[in-house]
Design an enzyme around this catalytic site. Sequence first.
Site, short mmCIF file in Angstrom:
data_model
loop_
_atom_site.label_atom_id
_atom_site.label_comp_id
_atom_site.label_asym_id
_atom_site.label_seq_id
_atom_site.Cartn_x
_atom_site.Cartn_y
_atom_site.Cartn_z
N HIS A 8 -68.00 -12.76 27.69
CA HIS A 8 -66.86 -12.64 28.60
C HIS A 8 -67.07 -11.49 29.59
O HIS A 8 -66.55 -11.53 30.71
CB HIS A 8 -65.56 -12.41 27.82
CG HIS A 8 -65.10 -13.60 27.05
ND1 HIS A 8 -65.57 -13.88 25.78
CD2 HIS A 8 -64.23 -14.60 27.36
CE1 HIS A 8 -65.00 -15.00 25.35
NE2 HIS A 8 -64.19 -15.45 26.29
N ASP B 89 -68.54 -23.51 29.51
CA ASP B 89 -67.55 -22.52 29.11
C ASP B 89 -66.88 -22.03 30.39
O ASP B 89 -67.32 -22.37 31.50
CB ASP B 89 -68.23 -21.38 28.35
CG ASP B 89 -67.26 -20.63 27.43
OD1 ASP B 89 -66.03 -20.81 27.58
OD2 ASP B 89 -67.73 -19.85 26.58
#
Length: 603
Positions: A253, A326
Site C-alpha cells: 500500500h 489490486d
Amino acid sequence: MTPRPVTRRTAIASAVAVSFAAGAAPRSAFGTPLATPAGPRGWVESTIARMTLEEKVGQLFVQNVYGKDATTPDDRNLPLYGVASPAEVVQKYHLGGIIYFAWTDNVANPTQIAGLSNGLQQAALSQPSKVKVPLQVAVDQEQGVVTRIGPPATQFPGSMALGAGRSTEDARTAARITGEELRAMGINVDFAPVADVNVNPLNPVIGTRSFSSRPDLAASMVAAQVQGYQDDGNVAASAKHFPGHGDTATDSHVAFPVITHTREQWEQIDRPPFQAAIDKGIDMIMTAHLSFPALDDSGNPATLSKPILTGLLREELGYEGVIVTDALNMQGVRDLYGDAEVAVRALEAGVDQLLMTPAMDEAYAAVLGAVRSGRISEKAINDKLRRVLALKVRRGIVADPTVDVSAVPQLVGPAENLAIADAVSNRTTTLVVNDDKVLPLAASGKNVLVTGYGVTTTQTLAAGLTEAGATTTTNVTGTSPTDAQIAAAVAAAQGKDAIVVTTMKAWDTAVTDKRAGQQKLVKALQDTGIPVIVVATRDPYDIAYLPGTRTYLATYSYSPVAIEAVARVIAGTVSPTAKLPVDIPAEGDPSTILYPFGHGLTY
C-alpha cells in the site's frame, strides 16, 4: 444443501447459460467458467457486437464512489470523476463494477447497502444504450481483520483462524454464509479468499489474512472457500494476490515489495493455493503490486507483467477467468509510471479489469487512445470483455441484478447464522501456553481485570467473562501504552484474582513504541504476582516478543465473534481445540522455532 427453487429469473439465467456454445461444460451450477459463446445467439457475443468502444472500455473499470445512495450528490466524487452522484459516475464511464467501503460511506447497514446496490444497478441499466449490462458490485469481506460490513451481518474470525481450526467444512460454511448475506445486499463479488502463504512472520500486510504458512493447508482452505462463495453462495470469489504476497516485510500500500523466491520455491510455496482456486473454477484472480524477479526480471510489478499474468497465469496455469488488479491507488504500482500509463500497461500485461484507478478521466482516455492508436487491439478488448460478461451471466447478475430490500433484515444476520459463526469461532482459538495451569479459569466469584488493546475488544472480553460469573474491570491501554497507562493498569490490577491482557501486533518491528510499550505492559502486570492471561487478538507471533509469558491464547482476530469465543475458552465453557497454522519463531531468529506448526493445548 437445500435445492434452489426454480424461478423465472433462475430459468432465464439457465437459458442464457445454455445459449453458450457447447464445449467446456460446468462442473457445478455456479463454479467453473463456461466456454465463451460462439455466434450471435449468445448474449455475450450479441452484447459485444452492439457496444461502443466507450462502453467496452468502461466495463474494464471497477471504481469506488462516495455516498449512501445512488442518486444523492456527494461532493467528494467531484475531484475524482467530475460528477457528484454515484449514479452519474456509473453512467459517465459505463462502469463494469463498483466496490464498497466504510470510508466511502457505502456500508452503513444492510438495508441501506441493498438500496444503494439497487440504485446503482438501475443507473447502469437505464442509461441510453443499445445494451443493458448490470454491474459487478464488490467488497473486501475477507472476514477477520478485513471486514467491510459489520454487524448485524454475520461475522467470522478470518482466514488464519479457520486455518487454526483445520476444518475445510467450517471454511466452506463461513464462505457460504458470507456469500449468501452479501448477495442479499446486492453484492455479487467478494474479493476473497486470500491465497497468499504467510511464510514471513514480519509480513505487515498479509499476516492473519492468510490461512497458513503451509501451502497444503492454505490450498485446502482456499478450495473450500471458493466452493462456499461460488457454488453455495453464488457470489464471485477472487483469489489474491497473484503470484503470492506471503513472503515480504513491505506493505504494497505504501511501498514496492520484492519477493526473492526462486521459481522452484514459487512452485512449492506460492502456487498451490492459486492452483487449487483455479481447479475449483474461481471467477476472478487479483494481482499483486510487487516485483518477483524469478518470474519476471524486468522490475515491473506483477500487475504490469505480461510474463506473470499472460505467460504464467493464463498459459501455464490455464486460468480462463477474470484477472483483476489490486487497487491502483496503492503506491506499489504507482512508483514507476503515471496512473494513465499504469492502466494501459496492466491491460497489455493480461489484466481484464482495473480496480480503483485514482485518475479515472486520464486512465479511461488513455485506454481509449491505446485502442484507437492500435497499441491495444479491439480484439484484445473484446477478449477481456468476454470474460467479464461471461462472469456476469454465470453468476446470475444479468438475469437477476437487483434484490428485495424488504427481505434483507430476515436474510442478513439471522439467528441461525450467528449460532453457526459462534460454533465455528469456538473451534479456532489456540491455547499456546498454559504453564501455570491457570486455564480454565473458574470465573464464578473471581475479580478479573481486562486490560490492553481495544475499547471494543476489552469490553467484549469482559462481557463474556461477566456472563461466566466473574466480576470484571476494564482498563484500555491501546497498542502503544505509555508509562502512565502502564502504571494505571498495574494500579487497577491490585486486589484482582486474575488479569487478562490483550495484545495486538506486539511484534511490530516497524513501530518501536508499539512493541516496547506492550512488552512493558505485560511484564509490569506479570510482576504483580497475579496470574496473567495474555490474549493475542491478531497475529499469533506476539508471544516471541513477550518473555516470561506463561499463559497465552491466540485468536487471530479482534472481531467480537472471536473475542466472545476466547472468553468462553478462558472460562472453560469451551475447550480449545485449534492448532497453530504457522510456526512461531524466536524474536530476531527465524531459524529457532518456539512453537511449531500444529502445536496447541487443550483441557
